[in-house]
Write a protein that holds these residues in place. Structure first.
Motif: not given
Length: 254
Positions: A163-172, A226-231, A241-252
């Protein structure tokens, strides 16, 4: 005290794993919960009852959050809170007879403290936390390499990917390749051992709790999209993710 609890939980989860393998050889009942894609078996329920009973003996003052309704009505996570997934990847358990896990986690005053993921069919127990380190059986794991998105594998929940939620296909598409395991526990073991570099999914507390403990102890990023605190009392749309991959994905995707 923590080390003593840890040893008791390791024994408990392995015992339940053996009971689960024995139960697979007998007849068990399968029911739908919310849809044909959301299943529960008598094995899930029996495992949860056994685990919860033992947890009340091991840690009598703790609260228990568990998937199939045999835990407590928990409204805050002060003190000791155990979070239980008696069979993670029930569809895999039913259809594949592999790639499913039994999972437990302890949070103390909201802090991820101990996590356990038993890959039942492989007999591998991933366990530990920030104070104990992270282990595969008796072998302490090293910190995963901090690969960027393009240099690693990404694991995405099938529903989110389709369903490409949160543009997941772009990251994939930006990753080296895609994996889909159908079990949060199995996916988390791939991350903490460095086999995959990122995981995008929507998880309920029992799906997230153990993996979060182990992933954060391994230096991985665990955050909501959405960068809100985990509940830990609710569902979370998360990136692990690894710190580098997390940064890459959030930018995408943002």
């Amino acid at each position: 005290m923590l080390a003593e609890i840890d040893q008791q939980i390791q024994t408990l989860i392995r015992e339940v794993g053996e009971r689960t393998k024995a139960a697979m050889k007998a007849d068990f009942t399968i029911d739908e919960k919310t849809s044909p894609h959301d299943l529960v078996t008598t094995v899930d329920k029996q495992n949860e009852q056994i685990i919860n009973q033992r947890l009340r003996e091991i840690d009598p003052t703790a609260q228990i959050i568990s998937e199939e309704g045999f835990g407590d009505q928990v409204h805050d996570i002060h003190g000791h809170v155990w979070i239980v997934d008696p069979v993670d990847g029930t569809m895999n358990f039913i259809m594949e007879r592999e790639n499913f896990a039994i999972m437990l986690a302890l949070y103390i005053d909201g802090q991820p403290t101990l996590g356990y993921i038993l890959d039942v069919m492989k007999g591998l127990l991933y366990h530990g936390g920030p104070a104990l380190g992270v282990w595969e059986d008796d072998h302490q794991l090293s910190t995963p390499l901090n690969r960027g998105l393009r240099d690693g594998l990404i694991d995405v929940s099938s529903r989110i990917l389709m369903n490409d939620l949160h543009h997941a296909q772009t990251a994939a598409k930006a990753a080296r390749s895609i994996r889909v395991f159908g079990s949060a526990g199995i996916s988390m073991t791939q991350l903490i051992t460095g086999r995959t570099g990122a995981y995008i999914t929507n998880l309920k507390p029992w799906d997230l709790a153990p993996g979060r403990v182990l992933a954060e102890a391994q230096g991985l990023v665990v955050k909501r999209i959405d960068e809100q605190p985990i509940d830990m009392l609710s569902s979370n749309f998360v990136l692990v993710a690894t710190p580098k991959a997390a940064k890459d994905i959030m930018e995408l995707i943002n």
